[in-house]
Design an enzyme around this catalytic site. Structure first.
Site, PDB file in Angstrom:
ATOM      1  N   TRP A 101       0.679  -1.850   0.117  1.00  0.00           N
ATOM      2  CA  TRP A 101      -0.051   0.074  -0.412  1.00  0.00           C
ATOM      3  C   TRP A 101       0.534   1.422  -0.196  1.00  0.00           C
ATOM      4  CZ3 TRP A 101      -4.444   0.057  -2.039  1.00  0.00           C
ATOM      5  CH2 TRP A 101      -5.263  -1.854  -2.299  1.00  0.00           C
ATOM      6  N   ASP A 171      -1.978   6.623   5.969  1.00  0.00           N
ATOM      7  CA  ASP A 171      -3.098   5.820   6.045  1.00  0.00           C
ATOM      8  C   ASP A 171      -3.036   4.704   7.096  1.00  0.00           C
ATOM      9  OD1 ASP A 171      -4.116   3.970   4.399  1.00  0.00           O
ATOM     10  OD2 ASP A 171      -2.941   4.102   2.806  1.00  0.00           O
ATOM     11  N   LYS A 195     -12.820  -1.024   6.226  1.00  0.00           N
ATOM     12  CA  LYS A 195     -12.496  -2.023   7.428  1.00  0.00           C
ATOM     13  C   LYS A 195     -13.045  -1.712   8.497  1.00  0.00           C
ATOM     14  CE  LYS A 195      -8.887  -1.358   3.794  1.00  0.00           C
ATOM     15  NZ  LYS A 195      -8.712  -2.769   3.399  1.00  0.00           N
TER      16      LYS A 195
HETATM   17  N1  PMP Z   1      -4.384   1.657   2.002  1.00  0.00           N
HETATM   18  C1  PMP Z   1      -4.842   0.494   2.732  1.00  0.00           C
HETATM   19  C2  PMP Z   1      -3.846   0.406   3.757  1.00  0.00           C
HETATM   20  C3  PMP Z   1      -5.396  -0.653   2.339  1.00  0.00           C
HETATM   21  O1  PMP Z   1      -5.451  -1.562   3.199  1.00  0.00           O
HETATM   22  C4  PMP Z   1      -6.912  -0.203   1.309  1.00  0.00           C
HETATM   23  C5  PMP Z   1      -7.310  -0.642   1.358  1.00  0.00           C
HETATM   24  N2  PMP Z   1      -7.363  -2.957   0.775  1.00  0.00           N
HETATM   25  C6  PMP Z   1      -6.494   0.856   0.178  1.00  0.00           C
HETATM   26  C7  PMP Z   1      -5.035   2.057   0.903  1.00  0.00           C
HETATM   27  C8  PMP Z   1      -7.289   1.335  -1.085  1.00  0.00           C
HETATM   28  O2  PMP Z   1      -8.500   1.413  -0.476  1.00  0.00           O
HETATM   29  P1  PMP Z   1      -9.812   1.763  -1.761  1.00  0.00           P
HETATM   30  O3  PMP Z   1      -9.975   0.772  -2.147  1.00  0.00           O
HETATM   31  O4  PMP Z   1     -10.637   3.153  -0.308  1.00  0.00           O
HETATM   32  O5  PMP Z   1      -9.224   2.767  -2.453  1.00  0.00           O
END
Ligand code: PMP
Length: 359
Positions: A101, A171, A195
């Site tokens: 991520w 994040d 989540k």
């Molecule tokens: N950052 C993290 C740490 C995540 O776990 C996720 C989704 N699993 C995201 C970003 C992306 O999030 P989104 O699908 O809401 O764009």
């Protein structure tokens, strides 16, 4: 019948919240319609929105001087919104790379400014985080970005980086509300809702006042923090149902005893699962013990050819969504706030039984 859902997101929600949403779905607040069908500008919905914000502020003890936004576009939208709001095209921002991520955030930021990757844990195959003492930031950086919990790798920072005055951007998609945090340490916190907050489609941003009002001219208005602050996150139609469910989750969290209670609950669940993994040579977790995630627990079995069998047999026993992320394989159990200790115990009992039969 409800199963134990170990998915990484969208993820399990508190049963009480789902029951409340169900019970009032057709006739919300005696209005003869569902909350999904009312105007976001109606008094009733504005009250929901304001209550959700005030409960979230209370849960996280957000100090004065921060705005709370309820946006769309996911955490991925914020990968772009952050550089667009916080820095010009010639600026440099520091990024920590601790896994998939972080890497996605870096890739998107590179389209908008100079990214300096000040720590990259690739030598460990992203099974650890940098030592606090080894971090050196760019003095003139517009901000420092990191991912406190890597949802795929199951790696979590045991500390908050000290940036010496450079705004720290986090994040928190897969860790927000799992324990108390000191919001004052951060310039900006963001999280996709799916989540620990509620359904997908909603993104929470908590941003310090001095970082609002600096967006580049070409920033899409829906991603411009100042424009969204002025409009109370209702510049356009917000994700009303998600916002409402998030509000129910915040009230549920308060009834549980808030984030200090969540911390105890989450620490205990994670310890139970890691203990089971560590107690047997049949199971493994590659992450450095000091930064093992409480929320996402990847694990392997001694006979990888049996992974599909493990996942299928677990599902047949009501333990769902245990397959690892498609990019890494293995297994992963996500233990967000709404996962119960009974769920974790059912999983560890299944693991012991699987090992007995196939080990
Ligand atoms: N950052 C993290 C740490 C995540 O776990 C996720 C989704 N699993 C995201 C970003 C992306 O999030 P989104 O699908 O809401 O764009």
């Amino acid at each position: 019948m409800r199963i134990y859902n170990f998915a990484a997101g969208p993820a399990t929600l508190p049963l009480e919240v789902l029951e409340q949403a169900r019970d009032e779905l057709l006739d919300w607040r005696d209005g003869g319609m569902s909350v999904m069908e009312v105007s976001h500008r109606s008094k009733a919905f504005v009250r929901v929105a304001e209550q959700a914000e005030s409960d979230l502020r209370e849960l996280l003890a957000v100090p004065d001087g921060y705005k709370v936004l309820f946006l769309q576009g996911g955490a991925t939208g914020q990968f772009s919104a952050i550089p667009l709001n916080l820095a010009g095209p010639d600026a440099t921002a520091d990024y920590l790379n601790t896994g998939q991520w972080s890497k996605k955030a870096i890739g998107e930021a590179r389209r908008y400014l100079n990214v300096k990757v000040v720590a990259d844990e690739k030598d460990s195959n992203y099974t650890t985080v940098p030592l606090a003492a080894n971090l050196a930031f760019t003095a003139a950086a517009a901000y420092v970005h990191y991912t406190p919990n890597e949802t795929i790798g199951g790696v979590e920072f045991p500390y908050v980086p000290e940036t010496g005055g450079v705004p720290l951007v986090a994040d928190m998609s897969s860790t927000i509300l799992s324990r108390p945090i000191d919001v004052a340490r951060f310039g900006l916190i963001y999280a996709g809702a799916q989540k620990n907050i509620g359904p997908s489609g909603l993104t929470v941003v908590i941003v310090r006042d001095d970082l609002v009002g600096r967006a580049r001219e070409l920033t899409p208005t829906v991603f411009d923090y100042q424009a969204m602050v002025e409009a109370g996150s209702m510049l356009n139609t917000p994700p009303t149902f998600g916002w409402y469910v998030a509000g129910l989750v915040f009230q549920w969290l308060k009834r549980q005893g808030g984030l200090a209670a969540m911390e105890r609950h989450n620490r205990a669940k994670a310890a139970r699962l890691y203990d089971a993994i560590d107690a047997s040579p049949y199971y493994g977790n590659p992450v450095d013990p000091v930064c093992r995630s409480w929320m996402n627990v990847p694990f392997t079995i001694a006979k990888p050819e049996l992974e599909k069998t493990f996942v299928a047999e677990a599902a047949a026993e009501g333990l769902a969504n245990l397959e690892g992320h498609r990019s890494v394989g293995g297994m992963r159990a996500s233990l967000y706030n709404a996962m119960t200790m009974e769920g974790v115990e059912a999983l560890t009992a299944f693991m012991a039984e699987f090992e007995r039969r196939y080990g």
